[in-house]
Design an enzyme around this catalytic site. Structure first.
Site, PDB file in Angstrom:
ATOM      1  N   GLU A 171      40.706  36.453  40.989  1.00 25.59           N
ATOM      2  CA  GLU A 171      41.615  35.308  40.838  1.00 25.59           C
ATOM      3  C   GLU A 171      41.543  34.428  42.078  1.00 25.59           C
ATOM      4  OE1 GLU A 171      46.380  34.507  40.126  1.00 25.59           O
ATOM      5  OE2 GLU A 171      45.378  36.124  39.038  1.00 25.59           O
TER       6      GLU A 171
ATOM      7  N   ARG B 255      44.837  31.601  33.355  1.00 26.72           N
ATOM      8  CA  ARG B 255      44.348  31.362  34.723  1.00 26.72           C
ATOM      9  C   ARG B 255      43.065  30.537  34.759  1.00 26.72           C
ATOM     10  NH1 ARG B 255      48.671  32.712  34.674  1.00 26.72           N
ATOM     11  NH2 ARG B 255      49.729  34.377  35.829  1.00 26.72           N
TER      12      ARG B 255
ATOM     13  N   SER C 229      47.676  37.195  44.422  1.00 30.22           N
ATOM     14  CA  SER C 229      46.999  38.123  43.510  1.00 30.22           C
ATOM     15  C   SER C 229      45.485  38.009  43.667  1.00 30.22           C
ATOM     16  CB  SER C 229      47.384  37.819  42.057  1.00 30.22           C
ATOM     17  OG  SER C 229      48.763  38.060  41.850  1.00 30.22           O
TER      18      SER C 229
END
Length: 321
Positions: A302, A183, A232
């Site tokens: 995130e 990520r 998310s």
């Protein structure tokens, strides 16, 4: 209380704006852009017509003016005080294309929805892109954060990335140049991604369709996809699932103002009606605190948080992270 003044900033850009073909909007509401439907104003929003128009704009933009780039707004939390400086929002017309670019290769613009690449790949028997079908964002964001799901990640498919820097210079980056990890990418924050070239592998269309259907069924079953959400909220810590940690700490369904951790998938934060940016960020930090106290694990955001707090409505980050 007014936090930004786009009219003054537009005036500062001078006559150079007359040559631009894109749209300049002072004091542009970001709650119309983000999927959370919350947040303050962008001081000045620019939607370039194409890459050349973006370059022309960057060449007249003073170096001291803050610059923020957004895509479709799927994973953005904008604070209520707004975003100072210029927000560049790439247009679908200029940056939304997707096309074949050789054997098992696909070229896509930065604002192209991730799922459109999946569809293009399936239609042409190119495997390796089914995971994009379940990511509710665009290619620019996927490139920046190495978006992934269902066993696939952006770094698995990228050949090269096209970008423009703050001074209007063009760049081509290799997969290695992007410095991908979970990520995250090491690519300079100064770069605005305009598109990328991807490569998959030959695969039976029926197999690709089955994989995409499995992704779709999973999302519809376990994620609140019809809510005002940013996807998310937190990254999965090594060795853990964020949703499981939140659930075990009692965070499922937790509410702050108009913001709630989804009862369906508790790593999804939702706007239940009229949540502010403050409500959403405060809830996120409260959940981080609760998880640390329960499990000793520090969750990392995130969702990307942007902009200024309203005076008196600041949210202190948990452990400064």
């Amino acid at each position: 209380m007014r936090q930004v003044d786009g009219v003054k900033l537009l005036e500062r850009l001078g006559d150079g704006v007359k040559e631009l073909r894109g749209r300049l909007t002072p004091d542009s509401p970001m709650d119309r852009v983000t999927w959370f439907r919350a947040g303050g104003l962008a001081e000045l929003m620019f939607q370039p017509h194409d890459t050349d128009d973006l370059i022309a704009f960057l060449k007249i933009l003073p170096e001291d003016v803050p610059l923020t780039v957004v895509g479709v707004g799927s994973n953005l939390l904008v604070r209520d005080g707004g975003i100072p400086g210029v927000v560049v929002r790439l247009s679908a017309k200029g940056f939304g294309q997707v096309e074949l670019a050789g054997e098992n290769r696909i070229k896509a613009g930065a604002i192209c929805p991730d799922k459109h690449i999946s569809a293009m790949a399936m239609d042409n028997g190119i495997g390796g892109f089914h995971f994009y079908y379940g990511i509710p964002g665009s290619i620019g964001g996927a490139l920046r954060m190495n978006a992934g799901a269902n066993g696939g990640e952006t770094r698995d498919r990228v050949v090269e990335v096209y970008a423009v820097d703050r001074k209007g210079n063009s760049h081509v980056l290799s997969n290695a140049d992007m410095g991908y990890s979970y990520r995250h990418s090491e690519a300079s924050k100064d770069l605005i991604f305009t598109g990328a070239l991807f490569e998959g592998h030959p695969e039976d269309r029926a197999k690709i369709r089955a994989d995409m259907d499995a992704v779709r069924l999973h999302r519809e079953t376990v994620q609140p996809i019809r809510e005002k959400t940013g996807g998310s909220t937190f990254k999965n810590p090594e060795g853990h699932s964020a949703w499981s940690l939140i659930d075990e700490a009692g965070g499922r369904g937790m509410v702050i103002g108009g913001a709630q951790m989804s009862s369906l998938h508790c790593n999804f934060m939702i706007n239940t009606g009229h949540a502010t940016g403050y409500d959403l960020e405060y809830l996120g930090e409260a959940v981080r605190k609760r998880v640390f106290e329960h499990a000793g694990v520090r969750l990392e955001w995130e969702i990307k948080r942007l902009g200024l707090f309203m005076p008196g409505r600041e949210v202190e980050p948990f452990f400064g992270a």
